[in-house]
Design an enzyme around this catalytic site. Structure first.
Site, PDB file in Angstrom:
ATOM      1  N   ASP A   1      23.262  26.151  15.080  1.00 16.85           N
ATOM      2  CA  ASP A   1      24.501  26.765  15.711  1.00 16.85           C
ATOM      3  C   ASP A   1      24.372  27.012  17.108  1.00 16.85           C
ATOM      4  OD1 ASP A   1      27.327  27.285  15.497  1.00 16.85           O
ATOM      5  OD2 ASP A   1      27.097  28.365  13.665  1.00 16.85           O
TER       6      ASP A   1
ATOM      7  N   TRP B   1      30.009  22.764  18.905  1.00 10.98           N
ATOM      8  CA  TRP B   1      31.440  22.646  18.958  1.00 10.98           C
ATOM      9  C   TRP B   1      32.037  21.659  19.970  1.00 10.98           C
ATOM     10  CZ3 TRP B   1      29.775  28.068  20.141  1.00 10.98           C
ATOM     11  CH2 TRP B   1      29.151  28.686  18.946  1.00 10.98           C
ATOM     12  N   GLY B   2      31.155  20.564  20.500  1.00  7.83           N
ATOM     13  CA  GLY B   2      31.644  20.011  21.549  1.00  7.83           C
ATOM     14  C   GLY B   2      31.484  20.474  22.855  1.00  7.83           C
TER      15      GLY B   2
ATOM     16  N   ASP C   1      35.935  24.996  14.431  1.00  4.33           N
ATOM     17  CA  ASP C   1      35.567  25.110  13.249  1.00  4.33           C
ATOM     18  C   ASP C   1      37.118  24.495  12.615  1.00  4.33           C
ATOM     19  OD1 ASP C   1      33.375  26.230  13.685  1.00  4.33           O
ATOM     20  OD2 ASP C   1      33.481  27.804  12.483  1.00  4.33           O
TER      21      ASP C   1
HETATM   22  C1  GLA Z   1      30.095  28.686  13.374  1.00  2.00           C
HETATM   23  C2  GLA Z   1      30.038  27.239  13.063  1.00  2.00           C
HETATM   24  C3  GLA Z   1      30.683  27.391  11.443  1.00  2.00           C
HETATM   25  C4  GLA Z   1      29.790  28.233  10.683  1.00  2.00           C
HETATM   26  C5  GLA Z   1      29.559  29.521  11.243  1.00  2.00           C
HETATM   27  C6  GLA Z   1      29.005  30.516  10.440  1.00  2.00           C
HETATM   28  O1  GLA Z   1      31.431  28.938  13.654  1.00  2.00           O
HETATM   29  O2  GLA Z   1      30.733  26.452  13.514  1.00  2.00           O
HETATM   30  O3  GLA Z   1      30.349  25.966  10.790  1.00  2.00           O
HETATM   31  O4  GLA Z   1      28.340  27.468  10.559  1.00  2.00           O
HETATM   32  O5  GLA Z   1      29.151  29.553  12.455  1.00  2.00           O
HETATM   33  O6  GLA Z   1      28.899  31.813  11.196  1.00  2.00           O
END
Ligand code: GLA
Length: 393
Positions: free
Chosen positions: A130, A165-166, A187
């Protein structure tokens, strides 16, 4: 790495986050592995059982090593990995490029090599990585390169799933950094608007995904029906309170078809221990999964319906056997026509050829068509076809 096919096609599996978030434990993960086998997910090609955030203690141990939460995972992670492996499945875990994970647990920043060694020791086959709490002074690109280096030299084949996330034009640098998949979106939420917006956000970016480095539009919400314990994921698209997410089975079918045709990894997010028959049928549809898993991973191109271009379009993916996978989608709220001219796919009418069409959701042959295929599509619904070139004479 020993396995030169690692990450060749989009990974398939299940991830704990969408439904369970922090409410995870050893029993749940083992039951998930059992469900893979019992409900035919393993036979359908799903392989990775992945624990997301919230699995560790809040502090590293005195040697700087990550420690599994003693209550949630009393027997440690190796025991969980062993169980998952005993079912013929692969085991995935989660960490973060920053100092902390998004939920505030220790991240791997400046611990990359020791953490990769720990994961290898535990028998991890997949690492989601992440982007929260990333120090500003160091580019994310460098942090993903670091973990890729650590993983590729840890003595175990581990799929590297980047999740930024891009941000920071990730499409442009992630393949050369060494990840096998990269999250290109924020998300997902368990509602139709979210599904639609995530898919639309990646149309036109098809050239960046491909073998060994797949564009990950996020985990599936198929079958969740508002069942997440995470208020954000469970939100309704209209912002209404009380927030109750969830989609119809038709919308979940469309969601699955989009992710399949867009070559996204297929990571299930619902409670697979309690799937309805409709959910199971969607998630195990071999005719649709085989489109996603085609060995060449060619991106689909889009042809919009001329009189409703905002809402209705076809996604067309050339398959390695010379056939075409065609998804016809209606994102609008009224029934609409989709009229696909074969000319737009490269087929001259004068060739005397046409397409034999097979319906991948009804599992039946629709016959031969020349020049065009015309159909009506219900709101939020889709038609997925496999088209094979035939001589019409
Ligand atoms: C981010 C990721 C999610 C998930 C959460 C966990 O938001 O994009 O897919 O893994 O963290 O905290």
């Amino acid at each position: 790495m020993d396995n030169k096919y690692l990450g060749l096609t989009p990974p398939m599996g299940w991830n704990s986050w969408n439904t369970f978030t922090w409410e995870i434990n050893e029993q749940l993960i083992m039951q998930a592995a059992d469900a893979f086998v019992e409900y035919g997910l393993k036979d359908a090609g799903y392989e990775y059982v992945v624990i997301d955030d919230c699995w560790s203690e809040k502090q590293r141990d005195e040697n700087g090593r990550l420690v599994p939460d003693k209550t949630k995972f009393p027997n440690g992670m190796k025991a969980v990995a062993d169980y998952v492996h005993s079912k013929g499945l692969k085991f995935g875990m989660y960490s973060c490029a920053g100092t902390h994970t998004c939920a505030g647990y220790p991240g791997s920043f400046e611990h990359e090599f020791e953490d990769a060694a720990t994961f290898a020791e535990w028998g991890v086959d997949y690492l989601k990585y992440d982007y929260c709490y990333k120090p500003d002074f160091i580019p994310g690109e460098v942090l993903y390169k670091r973990m890729a280096m650590a993983l590729r030299n840890c003595g175990r084949d581990i799929i590297f799933s980047a999740c930024n996330w891009g941000n920071d034009n990730v499409h442009r640098w992630i393949r050369e950094s060494g990840a096998h998949l990269f999250r290109s979106t924020g998300d997902i939420q368990d509602n139709w608007e979210s599904i639609k917006n995530l898919a639309l956000s990646q149309m036109g970016q098809e050239c960046y995904g491909g073998n060994y480095c797949h564009n990950d539009i996020d985990m599936l919400v198929v079958g969740m029906h508002g069942g997440s314990n995470n208020e954000w994921i469970n939100a309704s698209g209209d912002g209404a309170a009380p927030k109750l997410g969830g989609c119809t089975d038709t919308e979940y079918k469309t969601h699955f078809s989009l992710w399949a045709l867009m070559n996204s990894p297929l990571m299930i997010g619902c409670d697979i221990r309690k799937m309805s028959e409709a959910t199971r049928e969607i998630l195990t549809n071999q005719d649709v999964i085989s489109i996603n898993q085609d060995i060449e991973c060619r991106g689909a191109y889009r042809i919009k319906q001329w009189n409703n271009p905002e809402n209705v379009f076809s996604l067309i993916k050339l398959m390695s056997d010379g056939s075409y996978a065609i998804g016809m989608f209606n994102f609008g709220d009224r029934t609409s026509e989709m009229s696909l001219q074969f000319w737009d796919m490269g087929l001259p009418t004068a060739s005397g050829r046409g397409f034999d069409m097979y319906d991948c959701w009804k599992h039946e042959n629709l016959g031969k068509y020349s020049e065009r295929f015309v159909t009506n599509i219900e709101p939020h619904d889709c038609l997925v076809l496999r088209a094979r070139l035939v001589n019409m004479k």
